[in-house]
Design an enzyme around this catalytic site. Structure first.
Site, PDB file in Angstrom:
ATOM      1  N   LYS A  30      37.770  62.581  49.369  1.00 45.73           N
ATOM      2  CA  LYS A  30      37.225  63.394  50.460  1.00 45.73           C
ATOM      3  C   LYS A  30      36.607  64.679  49.924  1.00 45.73           C
ATOM      4  O   LYS A  30      35.474  65.040  50.272  1.00 45.73           O
ATOM      5  CB  LYS A  30      38.334  63.715  51.456  1.00 45.73           C
ATOM      6  CG  LYS A  30      37.861  64.372  52.741  1.00 45.73           C
ATOM      7  CD  LYS A  30      39.010  64.494  53.737  1.00 45.73           C
ATOM      8  CE  LYS A  30      39.495  63.138  54.168  1.00 45.73           C
ATOM      9  NZ  LYS A  30      40.662  63.194  55.068  1.00 45.73           N
ATOM     10  N   ARG A  99      43.470  69.044  55.289  1.00 44.44           N
ATOM     11  CA  ARG A  99      43.403  67.583  55.303  1.00 44.44           C
ATOM     12  C   ARG A  99      43.681  67.018  53.907  1.00 44.44           C
ATOM     13  O   ARG A  99      43.272  67.577  52.897  1.00 44.44           O
ATOM     14  CB  ARG A  99      42.017  67.106  55.766  1.00 44.44           C
ATOM     15  CG  ARG A  99      41.572  67.720  57.078  1.00 44.44           C
ATOM     16  CD  ARG A  99      40.175  67.274  57.459  1.00 44.44           C
ATOM     17  NE  ARG A  99      40.144  65.925  57.962  1.00 44.44           N
ATOM     18  CZ  ARG A  99      39.015  65.245  58.207  1.00 44.44           C
ATOM     19  NH1 ARG A  99      37.849  65.803  57.943  1.00 44.44           N
ATOM     20  NH2 ARG A  99      39.069  64.026  58.672  1.00 44.44           N
ATOM     21  N   GLY A 108      45.056  57.102  57.250  1.00 44.94           N
ATOM     22  CA  GLY A 108      46.224  57.233  58.102  1.00 44.94           C
ATOM     23  C   GLY A 108      47.547  57.330  57.376  1.00 44.94           C
ATOM     24  O   GLY A 108      48.594  57.490  58.002  1.00 44.94           O
ATOM     25  N   MET A 110      48.434  59.598  54.929  1.00 52.06           N
ATOM     26  CA  MET A 110      48.879  60.952  54.617  1.00 52.06           C
ATOM     27  C   MET A 110      48.471  61.903  55.738  1.00 52.06           C
ATOM     28  O   MET A 110      47.862  61.505  56.714  1.00 52.06           O
ATOM     29  CB  MET A 110      48.338  61.379  53.255  1.00 52.06           C
ATOM     30  CG  MET A 110      48.944  60.584  52.119  1.00 52.06           C
ATOM     31  SD  MET A 110      48.369  61.120  50.516  1.00 52.06           S
ATOM     32  CE  MET A 110      46.628  60.744  50.620  1.00 52.06           C
ATOM     33  N   ARG A 343      32.230  58.427  52.781  1.00 57.78           N
ATOM     34  CA  ARG A 343      32.833  57.647  51.692  1.00 57.78           C
ATOM     35  C   ARG A 343      32.171  56.278  51.691  1.00 57.78           C
ATOM     36  O   ARG A 343      31.579  55.867  52.693  1.00 57.78           O
ATOM     37  CB  ARG A 343      34.343  57.508  51.885  1.00 57.78           C
ATOM     38  CG  ARG A 343      34.747  56.825  53.175  1.00 57.78           C
ATOM     39  CD  ARG A 343      36.245  56.928  53.421  1.00 57.78           C
ATOM     40  NE  ARG A 343      36.604  56.472  54.758  1.00 57.78           N
ATOM     41  CZ  ARG A 343      37.682  56.873  55.417  1.00 57.78           C
ATOM     42  NH1 ARG A 343      38.501  57.739  54.863  1.00 57.78           N
ATOM     43  NH2 ARG A 343      37.942  56.420  56.619  1.00 57.78           N
ATOM     44  N   HIS A 459      57.317  24.902  44.013  1.00 62.82           N
ATOM     45  CA  HIS A 459      56.571  23.647  43.863  1.00 62.82           C
ATOM     46  C   HIS A 459      55.535  23.493  44.964  1.00 62.82           C
ATOM     47  O   HIS A 459      54.369  23.178  44.708  1.00 62.82           O
ATOM     48  CB  HIS A 459      57.547  22.470  43.880  1.00 62.82           C
ATOM     49  CG  HIS A 459      56.881  21.129  43.828  1.00 62.82           C
ATOM     50  ND1 HIS A 459      56.522  20.437  44.969  1.00 62.82           N
ATOM     51  CD2 HIS A 459      56.467  20.371  42.786  1.00 62.82           C
ATOM     52  CE1 HIS A 459      55.935  19.304  44.625  1.00 62.82           C
ATOM     53  NE2 HIS A 459      55.899  19.235  43.312  1.00 62.82           N
ATOM     54  N   ARG A 584      48.142  17.378  33.873  1.00 70.25           N
ATOM     55  CA  ARG A 584      49.593  17.203  33.828  1.00 70.25           C
ATOM     56  C   ARG A 584      49.910  15.708  33.930  1.00 70.25           C
ATOM     57  O   ARG A 584      49.825  15.135  35.015  1.00 70.25           O
ATOM     58  CB  ARG A 584      50.263  17.952  34.979  1.00 70.25           C
ATOM     59  CG  ARG A 584      49.956  19.436  35.068  1.00 70.25           C
ATOM     60  CD  ARG A 584      50.606  19.994  36.327  1.00 70.25           C
ATOM     61  NE  ARG A 584      50.326  21.394  36.549  1.00 70.25           N
ATOM     62  CZ  ARG A 584      49.304  21.866  37.255  1.00 70.25           C
ATOM     63  NH1 ARG A 584      48.422  21.017  37.793  1.00 70.25           N
ATOM     64  NH2 ARG A 584      49.134  23.161  37.432  1.00 70.25           N
ATOM     65  N   SER A 790      46.817  26.831  24.360  1.00 70.05           N
ATOM     66  CA  SER A 790      46.634  27.077  25.783  1.00 70.05           C
ATOM     67  C   SER A 790      47.890  27.789  26.263  1.00 70.05           C
ATOM     68  O   SER A 790      48.993  27.269  26.116  1.00 70.05           O
ATOM     69  CB  SER A 790      46.432  25.775  26.554  1.00 70.05           C
ATOM     70  OG  SER A 790      46.255  26.046  27.932  1.00 70.05           O
ATOM     71  N   CYS A 858      46.240  28.204  31.021  1.00 67.31           N
ATOM     72  CA  CYS A 858      46.243  27.188  32.080  1.00 67.31           C
ATOM     73  C   CYS A 858      47.342  27.419  33.110  1.00 67.31           C
ATOM     74  O   CYS A 858      47.595  26.565  33.946  1.00 67.31           O
ATOM     75  CB  CYS A 858      46.375  25.790  31.475  1.00 67.31           C
ATOM     76  SG  CYS A 858      47.882  25.544  30.523  1.00 67.31           S
ATOM     77  N   TYR A 878      38.569  30.586  27.412  1.00 61.30           N
ATOM     78  CA  TYR A 878      38.438  30.035  28.764  1.00 61.30           C
ATOM     79  C   TYR A 878      39.710  30.282  29.569  1.00 61.30           C
ATOM     80  O   TYR A 878      40.776  30.566  29.021  1.00 61.30           O
ATOM     81  CB  TYR A 878      38.123  28.531  28.725  1.00 61.30           C
ATOM     82  CG  TYR A 878      39.267  27.665  28.227  1.00 61.30           C
ATOM     83  CD1 TYR A 878      40.253  27.191  29.104  1.00 61.30           C
ATOM     84  CD2 TYR A 878      39.361  27.299  26.884  1.00 61.30           C
ATOM     85  CE1 TYR A 878      41.295  26.395  28.650  1.00 61.30           C
ATOM     86  CE2 TYR A 878      40.396  26.508  26.420  1.00 61.30           C
ATOM     87  CZ  TYR A 878      41.367  26.060  27.317  1.00 61.30           C
ATOM     88  OH  TYR A 878      42.404  25.289  26.873  1.00 61.30           O
TER      89      TYR A 878
END
Length: 906
Positions: A30, A99, A108, A110, A343, A459, A584, A790, A858, A878
């Site tokens: 601000k 402020r 909102g 603070m 802002r 899972h 897998r 991996s 992975c 990767y």
């Protein structure tokens, strides 16, 4: 010879004319933006900013810096001189607002206090100054109310109740209808409330008011709501807040005054136009509180055309200057426009993508900056279907938002029913206490999954995300009874099998009945069902297409998929996958093949074992042929079998009951008895740390060589058919190089045999999964036998922290998050200090041994936006993630490659 230097003297207060928008760390968002608008010559009320450094000193020591009072006094004197008024003087009072303003917007969270400087003496001077007695007493009651609540800790409801009683006595509904006499009485009532509740009189000294308000703003940095917001938004806790002291301008001086908020573009859609709200005869908190209805900003043109035209010109100036959507607060005081804040505005996900491409087209930003204006979390929001927010439905529970999306279907309580009903055309929601690998068919068949146990890495959650299925986990208030095929919800209502329910994987909410679902055009685009660039293309899809093209051109990290079958592999290619980083194989052994695995485990002789393996080999080969065909020309990393062994064996309790019943009935039960003995023999207290991964391959002779043979034969078949298979074999759960060397030696022998038998030369890379701390710490040795690493960050996180990921989220993670031990679950975002350090060290050590070592990840973190940036930084080649997270990973990889410290779009 040392050079004499004067000691550095900290400066704790800056006039609005001294700062600029790049000083957010020091002046807060601000204050920095008020200074920037002042520099631009825009109408900003004069004032000054107390720095975040001052706040940090105050919070650390409990006292303000020694120099702060004198600096504030000097700036206050300058402000009084400029305004020709003194703070709170009886005849011509200067009033100020105090402020908060942290580096990152925390709306909102603070505190703010307006009208500082009013007292029993100065209120008359304000009335004379304004020529409006009602206005003066209205401002005074506002000060006492805000000061009492914010600074003195008085319950705000007490003031609201007194205000309501005053309106009831006058028989009016809004506070603007209270006259000066009634507001005088209200001020007296408010002062009595302060005296009773705070144990002191409302302060009449204006400087004491200001000093106490400044301390209150500092203190508000550490309120519970502010800390919770920072945790949610991942804002650091050590930044502190600045405090802005600004001369008051008044929007509550009559119909020619008012206050409002404006956006340079629609924050919901990104479209250009006039967006915002205006409220006549009001102060700023009236708009926020919603106590009176605002009018659309466009109506200001009829109310005050001069101010409207000036505001439109300022909005254009600000957007061109900030090169982004701006959120603006303004006040009009008797026809004079004042800018109170600007802002970079928050926006919806869709608006973020549209605005980024619009600004590129306008020449305000380039492609690199456009990538910083969006993020993976926003893209994920756009990809998942959502419930129609206008629908009126009953919420009956809430769990953990495990996999985003909106799903509607009939509740079913086992996988068999889910598959059966789905094949009959029914849409179903699979409801379980928790899922296990045997539920996979039902999970695939279901529209979504709901469990009463588990967390985001359970899972159900992991598999659901991999499939792009909506999932809500850990809805503990729902009592799931799978035997009676019913679920009891709070209040005693029972959901029977076949009753329709709706689950929202983005919020964790569970609804009774059907909630209408709105599909995502973005997913249709990624699936190839909607084409960007076409004349009738959705403009959002067009924006996403362009941003993704930017990201793909910029990124260094490649993005692969975690996929276990041809269907998932093809979907992954459509989503932009550049290979499979994790297949897998344990998922290939469920269903009908489970009995074959049981035979292998129960085999007593080599002949029995070889027979079981011979039965599995052609099935495995077929799996890999299909997978290599789907991913032809791209790498496919196949992880050899890595399940906890108990997943392939019957439940010990159920099997014991079966054997006992057979014995009591004198029925034949030899197979069940042998199985029970095997289950007892192989039973483990902690299966995740037991006989699995490479250990299983070493203990059960022929298991891994069967899989390697299937991979090699499938690759040879594809190659002989003019295909381009690029298989990579990954050995799981290696903790020492000796394990890898043994398995590798056997694998190399099998591959040579297949090459000789087929007359085909195969280039099958062999590597390992780094998922144990010891593997990471001895990575230099392991790299001698591995062509790639991996990182399995799910298990690495589990073993580094000593957490059982299936249990901890439901048991104590909530407390850890609330106490600030975690900012976010380490299973969601990589723990850079712990797990991340091991990843970095292992990558460095591995490449020191083998410079061409390929490095990937992975685990679930491969699709997490923040984690992708870390993997880019440490130099991995990767990331691999579930098919539906591939676009997010692609986007974040592009953002990581172009990241600019100057961009900040929280």
């Amino acid at each position: 010879m040392s050079e004499n230097k004067e000691p550095h003297v900290a400066k704790f207060v800056y006039d609005f004319t001294e700062g600029n928008k790049d000083l957010k760390d020091l002046l807060g968002g601000k204050g920095a933006n008020l200074a920037e608008m002042t520099n631009l010559g825009l109408p900003v009320p004069p004032g000054f900013t107390i720095t975040t450094d001052a706040c940090k000193v105050y919070l650390d020591s409990g006292e303000e810096p020694a120099a702060l009072r004198d600096e504030v006094s000097a700036h206050l004197d300058a402000l009084e001189s400029r305004m020709g008024k003194k703070l709170g003087q009886p005849d011509n009072p200067l009033l100020v607002s105090v402020r908060s303003g942290a580096k990152f917007s925390m709306p909102g969270m603070m505190d703010t206090v307006l009208n500082i400087g009013l007292s029993d003496k100065s209120v008359k001077g304000l009335a004379d100054q304004a020529g409006d007695e009602r206005f003066a007493w209205d401002s005074y009651r506002r000060l006492i109310q805000m000061f009492g609540k914010t600074v003195l800790g008085v319950d705000g409801d007490l003031f609201e109740e007194a205000l309501d009683k005053a309106k009831e006595a006058k028989k009016v509904t809004v506070d603007t209808e209270l006259d000066a006499a009634e507001l005088k009485k209200l001020v007296a009532t408010f002062k009595k409330i302060v005296k009773k509740e705070a144990g002191r009189d409302f302060p009449q000294d204006p400087r004491e008011q200001m000093d106490l308000a400044i301390h209150a703003v500092f203190d508000s940095w550490n309120t519970d709501r502010a800390k919770l917001y920072r945790r949610q938004e991942r804002i650091p806790h050590d930044l502190g807040t600045a405090v802005n002291v600004c001369s008051m301008v008044f929007g509550n001086l009559g119909p020619d005054s008012g206050t409002g908020v404006a956006f340079t573009r629609d924050p919901a859609s990104g479209h250009q136009g006039v967006y915002g709200d205006y409220l006549q005869n009001a102060q700023g908190e009236d708009v926020v509180a919603g106590i009176r209805n605002t009018v659309p900003l466009a109506e200001l043109e009829q109310i005050d055309k001069k101010s409207y035209d000036q505001l439109m010109q300022i909005m254009e100036t600000l957007e061109n200057h900030y090169k982004d959507l701006c959120d603006i607060e303004f006040t009009i005081e008797r026809g004079q426009l004042w800018m109170l804040q600007t802002r970079v505005g928050k926006r919806t996900a869709g608006a973020a993508f549209r605005i980024a491409t619009q600004l590129v087209d306008q020449g305000l930003i380039d492609e690199t900056e456009a990538l910083q204006r969006v993020n993976g979390a926003q893209l994920a929001q756009l990809m998942f279907p959502k419930f129609d927010e206008e629908a009126k439905v009953a919420q009956v529970g809430r769990g953990i938002a495990a996999s985003p999306g909106a799903a509607v279907g009939k509740a079913v309580f086992d996988s068999y029913t889910a598959v059966k009903w789905s094949r009959s055309g029914e849409k179903v929601i699979l409801v379980r206490r928790e899922t296990n690998p045997d539920d996979l068919d039902g999970m695939i068949a279901a529209e979504g999954i709901l469990t009463s146990r588990g967390g985001k890495t359970s899972h159900a959650a992991v598999v659901a995300r991999g499939m792009g299925k909506t999932c809500v986990c850990g809805a503990e208030e729902l009592e799931v009874d799978t035997k009676r095929r019913r679920m009891t919800i709070p209040g005693g209502h029972v959901v029977e099998e076949g009753d329709v329910i709706s689950i929202d994987g983005s919020s964790g909410k569970v609804y009774l009945g059907e909630v209408p679902v709105v599909p995502s055009p973005v997913v249709e685009y990624f699936e190839g069902r909607m084409h960007a660039g076409a004349q009738d293309a959705d403009e959002l899809v067009e924006a996403v297409h362009r941003i993704m093209a930017f990201a793909d051109r910029k990124r260094r990290l490649r993005v692969r998929a975690n996929a276990d079958n041809a269907e998932d592999a093809l979907r992954a290619r459509r989503f932009g996958a550049q290979g499979i980083g994790l297949c897998r194989t344990e998922h290939m052994f469920l269903g009908e093949r489970r009995e074959m695995v049981e035979k292998l485990i129960l085999a007593d002789t080599q002949d029995e074992r070889e027979a079981a393996l011979a039965e599995l080999l052609p099935l495995q080969k077929k799996d890999f042929v299909e997978l290599f065909s789907a991913m032809d020309g791209l790498p496919v990393t196949v992880r050899l079998l890595d399940p906890p062994l108990h997943e392939f064996l019957p439940d010990i309790t159920e099997l014991s009951v079966r054997v006992a019943l057979a014995e009591s009935r004198q029925e034949s039960h030899e197979n069940d008895l042998r199985l029970l003995q095997a289950v007892h023999r192989l039973h483990e207290q902690n299966p995740m740390l037991g006989l699995r991964g490479v250990r299983l391959g070493l203990v059960i002779p022929g298991l891994f060589t069967m899989q390697v043979r299937a991979i090699a034969e499938a690759a040879a078949e594809r190659k002989n058919a003019k295909g381009d298979p690029r298989a990579e074999i990954m050995i799981p759960l290696v903790g020492t190089v000796q394990e890898l060397e043994i398995v590798r030696e056997e694998a190399d022998q099998v591959i040579a045999e297949v090459e000789a038998a087929t007359g085909t030369q195969l280039k099958l890379a062999i590597g390992t999964m780094i998922e144990l701390p010891r593997a990471a710490l001895t990575a230099g040795q392991i790299a001698e036998a591995a062509e790639f690493f991996s990182f399995g960050t799910n298990d690495l996180t589990q073993t580094v922290w000593g957490f059982s990921r299936d249990d901890v989220e439901a048991s104590f993670f909530t407390a850890y998050l609330e106490k600030g031990i975690f900012g976010v679950s380490p299973f969601e975002t990589i723990d850079k200090d712990g797990v991340g350090s091991l990843v970095k060290a292992a990558a460095t050590a591995g490449r020191a041994t083998r410079p061409d070592l390929k490095l990937g990840v992975c685990g679930e973190h491969g699709g997490d936006p923040e984690s992708v940036h870390f993997f880019h930084e440490v130099g991995l080649d990767y990331v691999s993630c579930s098919p539906f997270r591939i676009p997010v990973a692609r986007l974040e990889a592009g953002r990581a490659a172009t990241e600019s410290t100057g961009s900040d779009h929280r």
